[in-house]
Design a protein around this motif. Structure first.
Motif, PDB file in Angstrom:
ATOM      1  N   LYS A  71       0.834  -1.207   0.000  1.00 53.18           N
ATOM      2  CA  LYS A  71       0.000   0.000   0.000  1.00 53.18           C
ATOM      3  C   LYS A  71       0.868   1.256   0.000  1.00 53.18           C
ATOM      4  O   LYS A  71       0.603   2.201  -0.745  1.00 53.18           O
ATOM      5  CB  LYS A  71      -0.929   0.007   1.205  1.00 53.18           C
ATOM      6  N   ALA A  72       1.897   1.259   0.832  1.00 53.87           N
ATOM      7  CA  ALA A  72       2.798   2.415   0.887  1.00 53.87           C
ATOM      8  C   ALA A  72       3.492   2.622  -0.460  1.00 53.87           C
ATOM      9  O   ALA A  72       3.663   3.756  -0.917  1.00 53.87           O
ATOM     10  CB  ALA A  72       3.829   2.232   2.004  1.00 53.87           C
ATOM     11  N   GLU A 131      -7.820  -2.232  -6.486  1.00 52.59           N
ATOM     12  CA  GLU A 131      -9.098  -1.532  -6.658  1.00 52.59           C
ATOM     13  C   GLU A 131      -9.758  -1.261  -5.306  1.00 52.59           C
ATOM     14  O   GLU A 131     -10.247  -0.156  -5.047  1.00 52.59           O
ATOM     15  CB  GLU A 131     -10.017  -2.363  -7.548  1.00 52.59           C
ATOM     16  N   ALA A 132      -9.736  -2.260  -4.430  1.00 52.49           N
ATOM     17  CA  ALA A 132     -10.312  -2.086  -3.088  1.00 52.49           C
ATOM     18  C   ALA A 132      -9.518  -1.058  -2.286  1.00 52.49           C
ATOM     19  O   ALA A 132     -10.100  -0.208  -1.595  1.00 52.49           O
ATOM     20  CB  ALA A 132     -10.351  -3.426  -2.354  1.00 52.49           C
ATOM     21  N   PHE A 133      -8.206  -1.110  -2.382  1.00 49.25           N
ATOM     22  CA  PHE A 133      -7.367  -0.149  -1.656  1.00 49.25           C
ATOM     23  C   PHE A 133      -7.620   1.278  -2.138  1.00 49.25           C
ATOM     24  O   PHE A 133      -7.769   2.200  -1.334  1.00 49.25           O
ATOM     25  CB  PHE A 133      -5.893  -0.517  -1.818  1.00 49.25           C
ATOM     26  N   MET A 134      -7.722   1.455  -3.446  1.00 52.51           N
ATOM     27  CA  MET A 134      -7.951   2.795  -3.992  1.00 52.51           C
ATOM     28  C   MET A 134      -9.346   3.320  -3.657  1.00 52.51           C
ATOM     29  O   MET A 134      -9.568   4.534  -3.689  1.00 52.51           O
ATOM     30  CB  MET A 134      -7.731   2.788  -5.504  1.00 52.51           C
ATOM     31  N   ALA A 135     -10.276   2.437  -3.342  1.00 55.59           N
ATOM     32  CA  ALA A 135     -11.627   2.853  -2.958  1.00 55.59           C
ATOM     33  C   ALA A 135     -11.738   3.119  -1.460  1.00 55.59           C
ATOM     34  O   ALA A 135     -12.778   3.594  -0.987  1.00 55.59           O
ATOM     35  CB  ALA A 135     -12.638   1.781  -3.366  1.00 55.59           C
ATOM     36  N   SER A 136     -10.661   2.841  -0.720  1.00 53.27           N
ATOM     37  CA  SER A 136     -10.691   3.059   0.728  1.00 53.27           C
ATOM     38  C   SER A 136     -10.739   4.549   1.033  1.00 53.27           C
ATOM     39  O   SER A 136     -10.218   5.387   0.290  1.00 53.27           O
ATOM     40  CB  SER A 136      -9.469   2.424   1.400  1.00 53.27           C
ATOM     41  N   GLU A 137     -11.390   4.866   2.136  1.00 51.77           N
ATOM     42  CA  GLU A 137     -11.540   6.272   2.519  1.00 51.77           C
ATOM     43  C   GLU A 137     -10.186   6.945   2.702  1.00 51.77           C
ATOM     44  O   GLU A 137      -9.979   8.074   2.260  1.00 51.77           O
ATOM     45  CB  GLU A 137     -12.358   6.369   3.804  1.00 51.77           C
ATOM     46  N   LEU A 138      -9.253   6.251   3.333  1.00 53.13           N
ATOM     47  CA  LEU A 138      -7.933   6.838   3.596  1.00 53.13           C
ATOM     48  C   LEU A 138      -7.219   7.208   2.296  1.00 53.13           C
ATOM     49  O   LEU A 138      -6.670   8.298   2.164  1.00 53.13           O
ATOM     50  CB  LEU A 138      -7.082   5.872   4.419  1.00 53.13           C
ATOM     51  N   PHE A 139      -7.243   6.293   1.318  1.00 55.28           N
ATOM     52  CA  PHE A 139      -6.580   6.586   0.041  1.00 55.28           C
ATOM     53  C   PHE A 139      -7.258   7.769  -0.649  1.00 55.28           C
ATOM     54  O   PHE A 139      -6.583   8.680  -1.138  1.00 55.28           O
ATOM     55  CB  PHE A 139      -6.593   5.361  -0.878  1.00 55.28           C
ATOM     56  N   ILE A 140      -8.568   7.763  -0.686  1.00 55.98           N
ATOM     57  CA  ILE A 140      -9.303   8.834  -1.370  1.00 55.98           C
ATOM     58  C   ILE A 140      -9.038  10.188  -0.731  1.00 55.98           C
ATOM     59  O   ILE A 140      -8.776  11.181  -1.426  1.00 55.98           O
ATOM     60  CB  ILE A 140     -10.818   8.521  -1.395  1.00 55.98           C
ATOM     61  N   LEU A 175      -4.518 -10.417 -11.829  1.00 52.18           N
ATOM     62  CA  LEU A 175      -5.926 -10.277 -11.430  1.00 52.18           C
ATOM     63  C   LEU A 175      -6.086 -10.138  -9.919  1.00 52.18           C
ATOM     64  O   LEU A 175      -6.869  -9.305  -9.447  1.00 52.18           O
ATOM     65  CB  LEU A 175      -6.755 -11.450 -11.946  1.00 52.18           C
ATOM     66  N   ASP A 176      -5.340 -10.938  -9.153  1.00 46.40           N
ATOM     67  CA  ASP A 176      -5.431 -10.827  -7.691  1.00 46.40           C
ATOM     68  C   ASP A 176      -4.956  -9.455  -7.223  1.00 46.40           C
ATOM     69  O   ASP A 176      -5.601  -8.805  -6.393  1.00 46.40           O
ATOM     70  CB  ASP A 176      -4.656 -11.951  -7.000  1.00 46.40           C
ATOM     71  N   PHE A 177      -3.854  -9.003  -7.781  1.00 45.91           N
ATOM     72  CA  PHE A 177      -3.343  -7.675  -7.445  1.00 45.91           C
ATOM     73  C   PHE A 177      -4.342  -6.594  -7.856  1.00 45.91           C
ATOM     74  O   PHE A 177      -4.583  -5.643  -7.112  1.00 45.91           O
ATOM     75  CB  PHE A 177      -1.995  -7.446  -8.144  1.00 45.91           C
ATOM     76  N   SER A 178      -4.936  -6.752  -9.015  1.00 53.45           N
ATOM     77  CA  SER A 178      -5.899  -5.782  -9.536  1.00 53.45           C
ATOM     78  C   SER A 178      -7.093  -5.615  -8.595  1.00 53.45           C
ATOM     79  O   SER A 178      -7.501  -4.495  -8.281  1.00 53.45           O
ATOM     80  CB  SER A 178      -6.373  -6.231 -10.918  1.00 53.45           C
ATOM     81  N   HIS A 179      -7.646  -6.732  -8.117  1.00 57.59           N
ATOM     82  CA  HIS A 179      -8.788  -6.674  -7.199  1.00 57.59           C
ATOM     83  C   HIS A 179      -8.390  -6.010  -5.881  1.00 57.59           C
ATOM     84  O   HIS A 179      -9.130  -5.187  -5.340  1.00 57.59           O
ATOM     85  CB  HIS A 179      -9.354  -8.068  -6.945  1.00 57.59           C
ATOM     86  N   TRP A 180      -7.243  -6.385  -5.386  1.00 54.17           N
ATOM     87  CA  TRP A 180      -6.739  -5.798  -4.142  1.00 54.17           C
ATOM     88  C   TRP A 180      -6.509  -4.296  -4.302  1.00 54.17           C
ATOM     89  O   TRP A 180      -6.909  -3.504  -3.454  1.00 54.17           O
ATOM     90  CB  TRP A 180      -5.444  -6.509  -3.740  1.00 54.17           C
TER      91      TRP A 180
END
Length: 197
Positions: free
Chosen positions: A91-92, A150-159, A143-148
């Motif tokens: 994530k970092a 996408e979820a990380f980028m939709a997190s409130e902290l990232f946004i 694909l596994d990285f892509s799903h992960w």
């Protein structure tokens, strides 16, 4: 990948390591103006050798502590961390990738690149870079990285951090007051450096 292709990639990595070691012996440090040090992460991903890729990135971080890296290199480093189960570090590194080029993640997901009016060394160069970016969310091995991701980028902290980072750079573009620019730049630097996800 055929055994011959695998051997070719292994040889490329060995050749790069040998060239960098020769530079260090010859100059007492690295003079890698060709940028060879950024290539092995791509080869390790192609080989699906995530352990070897992480060993390389540890060496890179130790050998080039002040090197900010290129966006594609940082993105590859993110994938290696993810594939090794080091999700917080991944994530970092994704955040670091975003700060290096705010268009890369959109390019990965196939979103149209819409240049944003912001302060950076060159909007055109940043946008043009994405033309040479080779990764896609549709790649079977990602694909596994892509799903992960996408979820990380939709997190409130990232946004929240993404929005603040872009606002700061939009203000920096038009701000002429030296003192105000200093405060904006300082906050942007803190966002780049101090994010823990």
């Amino acid at each position: 990948m055929t055994p011959k292709q695998t051997q070719r990639l292994i040889k490329k990595i060995a050749d790069i390591k040998r060239a960098l070691a020769t530079e260090k012996r010859k100059f007492g440090g690295y003079d890698d103006s060709r940028g060879l040090r950024y290539l092995p992460t791509r080869y390790y991903l192609q080989l699906a050798d995530y352990k070897g890729g992480l060993a390389y990135t540890r060496w890179f971080a130790k050998s080039f502590p002040d090197d900010i890296g290129f966006p594609d290199f940082l993105f590859e480093w993110s994938i290696l961390l993810f594939k090794a189960g080091k999700f917080a570090q991944a994530k970092a590194k994704v955040w670091q990738t975003f700060c290096a080029n705010t268009y890369v993640l959109d390019k990965f997901f196939g979103h149209p690149i819409q240049p944003i009016q912001k302060y950076e060394w060159s909007n055109l160069a940043q946008a043009a870079f994405t033309e040479y970016f080779i990764y896609s969310h549709q790649q079977a091995d990602l694909l596994d990285f892509s799903h992960w991701l996408e979820a990380f980028m939709a997190s409130e902290l990232f946004i929240v951090h993404k929005d603040r980072y872009l606002i700061l750079h939009q203000h920096l573009q038009g701000e002429e007051d030296v003192e105000t620019r200093g405060y904006l730049r300082q906050e942007a630097n803190q966002l780049e450096d101090a994010i823990e996800f």
